[in-house]
Scaffold this motif. Structure first.
Motif, short mmCIF file in Angstrom:
data_model
loop_
_atom_site.label_atom_id
_atom_site.label_comp_id
_atom_site.label_asym_id
_atom_site.label_seq_id
_atom_site.Cartn_x
_atom_site.Cartn_y
_atom_site.Cartn_z
N PHE A 44 -17.36 5.56 3.45
CA PHE A 44 -16.34 4.64 2.97
C PHE A 44 -16.77 4.13 1.60
O PHE A 44 -17.86 3.60 1.45
CB PHE A 44 -16.19 3.47 3.95
N LEU A 87 -15.45 -3.91 10.24
CA LEU A 87 -14.53 -2.80 9.97
C LEU A 87 -14.59 -1.73 11.05
O LEU A 87 -13.58 -1.10 11.38
CB LEU A 87 -14.84 -2.20 8.60
N TYR A 100 0.83 -1.20 0.00
CA TYR A 100 0.00 0.00 0.00
C TYR A 100 0.87 1.25 0.00
O TYR A 100 2.02 1.25 0.47
CB TYR A 100 -0.96 0.02 1.20
N TYR A 105 -15.76 -10.63 -0.59
CA TYR A 105 -14.45 -10.02 -0.81
C TYR A 105 -13.77 -9.71 0.52
O TYR A 105 -13.17 -8.64 0.69
CB TYR A 105 -14.58 -8.75 -1.66
N ARG A 106 -13.83 -10.65 1.46
CA ARG A 106 -13.19 -10.44 2.75
C ARG A 106 -11.68 -10.20 2.62
O ARG A 106 -11.12 -9.39 3.39
CB ARG A 106 -13.47 -11.64 3.67
N VAL A 142 -10.28 -8.41 0.54
CA VAL A 142 -10.12 -7.01 0.16
C VAL A 142 -10.43 -6.10 1.35
O VAL A 142 -9.66 -5.19 1.68
CB VAL A 142 -11.03 -6.65 -1.02
N GLU A 143 -11.58 -6.33 2.02
CA GLU A 143 -11.96 -5.53 3.18
C GLU A 143 -13.03 -6.23 3.99
O GLU A 143 -13.79 -7.04 3.47
CB GLU A 143 -12.45 -4.15 2.74
N LYS A 144 -13.07 -5.88 5.29
CA LYS A 144 -14.07 -6.42 6.20
C LYS A 144 -15.45 -5.84 5.87
O LYS A 144 -15.55 -4.79 5.23
CB LYS A 144 -13.71 -6.07 7.64
N THR A 145 -16.49 -6.51 6.35
CA THR A 145 -17.84 -5.95 6.25
C THR A 145 -17.97 -4.78 7.22
O THR A 145 -17.12 -4.57 8.09
CB THR A 145 -18.91 -7.00 6.54
N LEU A 183 -15.55 1.87 -1.84
CA LEU A 183 -14.62 0.85 -2.30
C LEU A 183 -15.07 0.33 -3.66
O LEU A 183 -16.26 0.08 -3.87
CB LEU A 183 -14.57 -0.31 -1.30
N GLU A 198 -20.99 -11.47 5.31
CA GLU A 198 -19.64 -11.64 4.79
C GLU A 198 -19.60 -12.65 3.66
O GLU A 198 -18.86 -12.49 2.67
CB GLU A 198 -18.71 -12.07 5.93
N ARG A 230 -1.75 -8.88 5.58
CA ARG A 230 -3.00 -8.54 6.25
C ARG A 230 -3.38 -9.59 7.29
O ARG A 230 -3.81 -9.28 8.39
CB ARG A 230 -4.16 -8.47 5.23
#
Length: 290
Positions: free
Chosen positions: A286, A144, A37, A134-135, A137-140, A288, A129, A58
């Protein structure tokens, strides 16, 4: 009560040991999510976060699953996470230290469902979820924003009755951390599938804490999953009571909408979250896409 719980767990482990003759070989598996990142711009100029960039893990999982018999299964899972950019402990930067993510005995067919004894996942965001998909990629949204924990120590029961699926649980409340008070947390999820591709869920939990500083959480989830389309809508509310502390209750509300569509051999996805806190009078957005 501690003696009774210990006896319950001991009896279950004894049954599992007696039936080991019919056990299948255990399975060891692992998975890891890594990325690079780079922060292109940020508001906090004093800390110079715009210069931050790093390779990181991660999440790392190491899992052992054992089917002891037709009635008993065992899971033991370790997890490790990157400590984050610039986090320090004195002059030493912390290493990735594994911790126990899951550790439970599953009793199949107990009490009309499946009974989970130990450290297992509560029903807070499991369904949403799975539809999000797409866990890595990012949390729900609730995960989050720290509205709950991905695992807790206690007793959980999953099953189905009359077209409804249920997942109820009574646990300590602090997740993987040690218990710090005499209160307990109660979870309940009811879901149904109006069609093969749709799911609807109603969820609530109550965390009883000292000095009447209880936490109440509720949400609904509507999801659609076909071979081509995924869609989800997830609003929630969290009320942190301050009755025993002489202050005003804190209310956090939020909503998430997401979806994904096929594009050639790949897929495109997008998500929008909004979270508001009446105590700090703030609203966060947020966005995404990928």
């Amino acid at each position: 009560m501690l003696i009774r719980f210990t006896l319950c767990l001991a009896i279950g482990l004894t049954f599992a040991t007696l039936e080991r003759a019919s056990a299948t070989p255990g399975k060891i598996g692992g998975v890891g999510y890594a990325d690079y990142y780079y922060v292109a711009a940020a508001d906090d100029a004093d800390d110079e976060p715009e210069k931050r960039n790093a390779f990181r893990f991660r999440r790392l999982y190491l899992t052992y699953n054992q089917s002891v018999s037709e009635r008993f299964d065992v899971r033991f899972r370790l997890e490790a996470n990157d400590a984050g950019f610039g986090d320090t402990n004195g002059d030493k930067r912390p290493k990735m230290v594994p911790f126990v993510k899951h550790g439970y005995l599953k009793w199949n067919g107990a009490l009309g469902g499946d009974l989970y004894i130990g450290l297992s996942g509560p029903p807070t965001w499991g369904i949403s979820e799975s539809i999000w998909g797409y866990r890595p990629v990012e949390k729900t949204i609730m995960d989050l924003n720290g509205i709950g924990s991905s695992a807790d120590v206690g007793l959980g029961l999953k099953g189905a009755a009359g077209g409804l699926r249920y997942h109820v649980m009574v646990a300590n409340g602090p997740g993987q951390r040690a218990e710090t008070d005499n209160g307990k947390k109660f979870y309940a999820s009811l879901s149904m599938k109006p069609s093969e591709s749709m799911v609807a869920e109603v969820y609530a939990d109550m965390n009883f804490r000292p000095a009447s500083q209880n936490q109440l959480t509720a949400k609904v989830f509507l999801g659609l999953q076909t071979d081509a389309v995924r869609f989800g809508l997830e609003p929630f509310i969290r009320i942190n009571s301050e009755a025993g502390a002489g202050g005003e209750d804190e209310t956090i509300t939020g909503a998430s909408v997401f979806g994904s569509l096929p594009m050639g051999d790949d897929r495109v996805f997008g998500r929008l979250d909004m979270v508001s806190n009446d105590d700090t009078d703030t609203t966060d957005l947020f966005v995404l896409a990928g």
